[in-house]
Each structure stands twice: as structure tokens, then as C-alpha cells.
Design a protein around this motif. Sequence first.
Motif, short mmCIF file in Angstrom:
data_model
loop_
_atom_site.label_atom_id
_atom_site.label_comp_id
_atom_site.label_asym_id
_atom_site.label_seq_id
_atom_site.Cartn_x
_atom_site.Cartn_y
_atom_site.Cartn_z
N PHE A 133 -3.53 -3.60 7.67
CA PHE A 133 -2.59 -2.75 6.93
C PHE A 133 -2.07 -1.58 7.76
N LEU A 134 -2.49 -1.49 9.02
CA LEU A 134 -1.96 -0.41 9.86
C LEU A 134 -0.47 -0.59 10.10
N LYS A 135 -0.03 -1.85 10.10
CA LYS A 135 1.40 -2.11 10.35
C LYS A 135 2.29 -1.59 9.22
N LEU A 136 1.68 -1.22 8.10
CA LEU A 136 2.44 -0.67 6.99
C LEU A 136 2.67 0.83 7.12
N GLY A 137 2.16 1.40 8.24
CA GLY A 137 2.35 2.84 8.46
C GLY A 137 1.24 3.69 7.89
N ASN A 173 -1.47 9.03 -1.60
CA ASN A 173 -0.68 9.02 -0.36
C ASN A 173 -0.18 7.61 -0.04
N ILE A 174 -1.07 6.62 -0.28
CA ILE A 174 -0.69 5.22 -0.01
C ILE A 174 0.49 4.83 -0.88
N TYR A 175 0.46 5.21 -2.16
CA TYR A 175 1.56 4.87 -3.07
C TYR A 175 2.87 5.44 -2.55
N VAL A 176 2.83 6.69 -2.08
CA VAL A 176 4.04 7.34 -1.58
C VAL A 176 4.56 6.61 -0.34
N LYS A 177 3.66 6.30 0.61
CA LYS A 177 4.09 5.65 1.85
C LYS A 177 4.64 4.24 1.61
N LEU A 178 4.04 3.53 0.65
CA LEU A 178 4.45 2.15 0.40
C LEU A 178 5.57 2.04 -0.63
N GLY A 179 5.90 3.17 -1.29
CA GLY A 179 6.97 3.15 -2.27
C GLY A 179 6.61 2.40 -3.53
N THR A 217 -2.64 5.42 7.84
CA THR A 217 -3.66 5.86 8.78
C THR A 217 -4.85 4.91 8.67
N LEU A 218 -5.80 5.03 9.62
CA LEU A 218 -6.95 4.13 9.60
C LEU A 218 -7.74 4.29 8.31
N ARG A 219 -7.97 5.54 7.87
CA ARG A 219 -8.74 5.77 6.64
C ARG A 219 -7.97 5.22 5.43
N GLU A 220 -6.65 5.45 5.40
CA GLU A 220 -5.85 4.92 4.31
C GLU A 220 -5.87 3.39 4.31
N ALA A 221 -5.85 2.80 5.52
CA ALA A 221 -5.91 1.34 5.63
C ALA A 221 -7.24 0.82 5.09
N GLU A 222 -8.34 1.56 5.35
CA GLU A 222 -9.65 1.15 4.83
C GLU A 222 -9.66 1.21 3.30
N VAL A 223 -9.10 2.28 2.75
CA VAL A 223 -9.05 2.41 1.29
C VAL A 223 -8.16 1.30 0.71
N PHE A 224 -7.02 1.06 1.34
CA PHE A 224 -6.08 0.06 0.83
C PHE A 224 -6.68 -1.34 0.91
N TYR A 225 -7.48 -1.59 1.94
CA TYR A 225 -8.14 -2.89 2.07
C TYR A 225 -9.02 -3.16 0.84
N TRP A 226 -9.81 -2.15 0.44
CA TRP A 226 -10.69 -2.36 -0.70
C TRP A 226 -9.92 -2.39 -2.02
N VAL A 227 -8.77 -1.67 -2.05
CA VAL A 227 -7.90 -1.80 -3.22
C VAL A 227 -7.41 -3.24 -3.35
N SER A 228 -7.02 -3.84 -2.20
CA SER A 228 -6.54 -5.23 -2.22
C SER A 228 -7.63 -6.21 -2.62
N GLU A 229 -8.90 -5.81 -2.44
CA GLU A 229 -10.02 -6.65 -2.85
C GLU A 229 -10.39 -6.45 -4.31
N GLY A 230 -9.64 -5.59 -5.01
CA GLY A 230 -9.86 -5.38 -6.43
C GLY A 230 -10.94 -4.36 -6.76
#
Length: 315
Positions: A247-251, A289-295, A253-266
Motif C-alpha cells: 500500500f506504499l504505492k498509494l502514497g 489520514n488514510i481516508y483523506v489521502k485515498l479520497g 507512510t509506512l505506519r499508515e500502510a501497516e494500519v491500512f493493511y490490517w483494515v483490509s484484513e477486516g
Amino acid sequence: MSSAATILVVDDVPANLSVLLDALHGAGHRVLVAESGESALELLPNVVPDLVLLDVRLPGIDGFATCHRLKCDARWRDLPVIFLTSLDESAEKVRAFTAGAVDYVTKPIEPTEVVARVDAHLRLRRLQAELAEKNEALAAEVAERREAEDRLRHSLDRAVLVADAAGRVTFATTLAEHLLRKYFPDTPTGVLPEGFRPLLATANAGDLRFEGGGGALAAQVYKSPVAGSQCCLVLEETRPQPTPATFLKLGLTLREAEVFYWVSEGKSSPEIALLLELSARTVEKHISNIYVKLGVENRASAIRLALDALGAPPT
């Protein structure tokens, strides 16, 4: 002799009517009489004749005009009309057919000829009606089969396709079509990729494996022992286990990517906090922050975007 039918006779000469009535009644037909073109047109909405015997010379509008009006009405367009005429000129015969007649009988009337022509056109009309019914039933059956195949294609959750010995795809589920486009983007729709062809030429079933497209595609091929018959292929995609780095390619940060990974896992926010040894408040801040960056506006939209990033097939 054909079965009984309703014949509308349009003639104003009593002698002609007498001959026609005797001949048609003798053949078992029901006969209706109109003595002018206008009365015939007025009678039609109230009866359903199978054929019209129409004299050319009538009081008021003649037979040609009567036939023309009749054929201009969609209700009577297919009603066969046989002209009764004493005219023997070719131009008048052509005019009769141009007006919409299927045949003509010249006067003086020969009863056996009239009955023979009437019966022939009645049989032809019945055959045309039967053919139209069969065509309609066939069209409905084809539409029903196409609808059933379309429902089957979209309802199966496995990537299954059927191909003939030449490599033409005769059936494919939505998931199978998606995988073929993903791994073989240059192959035309409806055709198996070249990599499948050698196995199609053999007599036995087997397995194939293709790398690329962000993963690997395995294909199990099942064949009938009958030469030249169709084969069934079951496709299955194996992808590398996703990581937060995906998820780093989505712009993020590493910590946000870690959080988003677990969000994607439900995982819920409290669960993510435990997994990453963060406070629930910090996790919520990262998610905002993730919601804002991903729109996106909510977790469901974020998960759909995560699945897209992971290359999941459309549902």
C-alpha cells in the motif's frame, strides 16, 4: 380438401354469388357476403375471415381500391385476397397483384377452380402461421438459453471455461474472462492463449502454470476421450501474500500502510491497536489520514480500494 374456413365473398352480382356460395358451402366452408367494397371494410372488424374473394368491378370503390385499403390496415395485411375478374389483360393482372392479391380467378367462374385455389391458399396460410409460431417459439427458446447461460456465467464463483479443439472459447465465467484478460492481455476475446494450445492437442488431461500479472495462474484441463470434442479448463490464481508495503504505492507512510493493511484484513481499530502496539486513538488518527489521502469516506470504501490495490478480481 383443406379443413373448413370462413370465406368473405365481395360481389354484387347475384348469379356469381349463387355459384360461389354453392361451391364453397359444398367444400365445407362458411361464407360471408358483402355487396360492395365499403360494406366489406365495415364488416371486417366484426368477423375474422380466413380468405377474401373480391370482385374487381363493384359499386362505389372498386376491388383494387378495396384491396389497397384492406392491406393498409395492419389487422388485415396478411389476409389472402383472390380477385374475381372478367378482365384478361396482363396490365390488369399486374394491377391486382400490386394491390396485394395472392391470386385471381377469371370469369365466367368455374366452381372447381375456385375451390381448388381457395384451398391451396388456405393451406399456404396455415403453413405460414405454423412456421411463424415455430420461429417465435425458437426465438424464445434461444433467448431463454442465452439468459440462462448469462446467469450461469455470472453466478459461478469459479474460473471455468470451455473450449473446442481449435482453441475457441464457447463458454467462460466472468472470473475466467477476468483472469484471461489479466494474464494474457494481448490475446483476443473468445480465443485461448497460445500457451494452452499444445495441451489441447493431446489426448489426455493435464495442468498448466503461467507466471505474471502479479501472481501465478494455474490451469487444470479436463478432456473427453472423444477426438475433437470440447475440453473444460478450471483456472486458479495464486498471488504473493500481500504485505503493508503493497500500500506504499498509494502514497501512505509506512505506519499508515501497516494500519491500512490490517483494515483490509477486516480488523477493527482496537484489534489493530493491539497488533501494532498503538493506542486506539492513534489508530483512529491514522485511519482518518488514510481516508483523506485515498479520497474515501468510510471503512467499506477503503476496503474496496485495498482490494483493487491487491489485484482482487471484480465481484
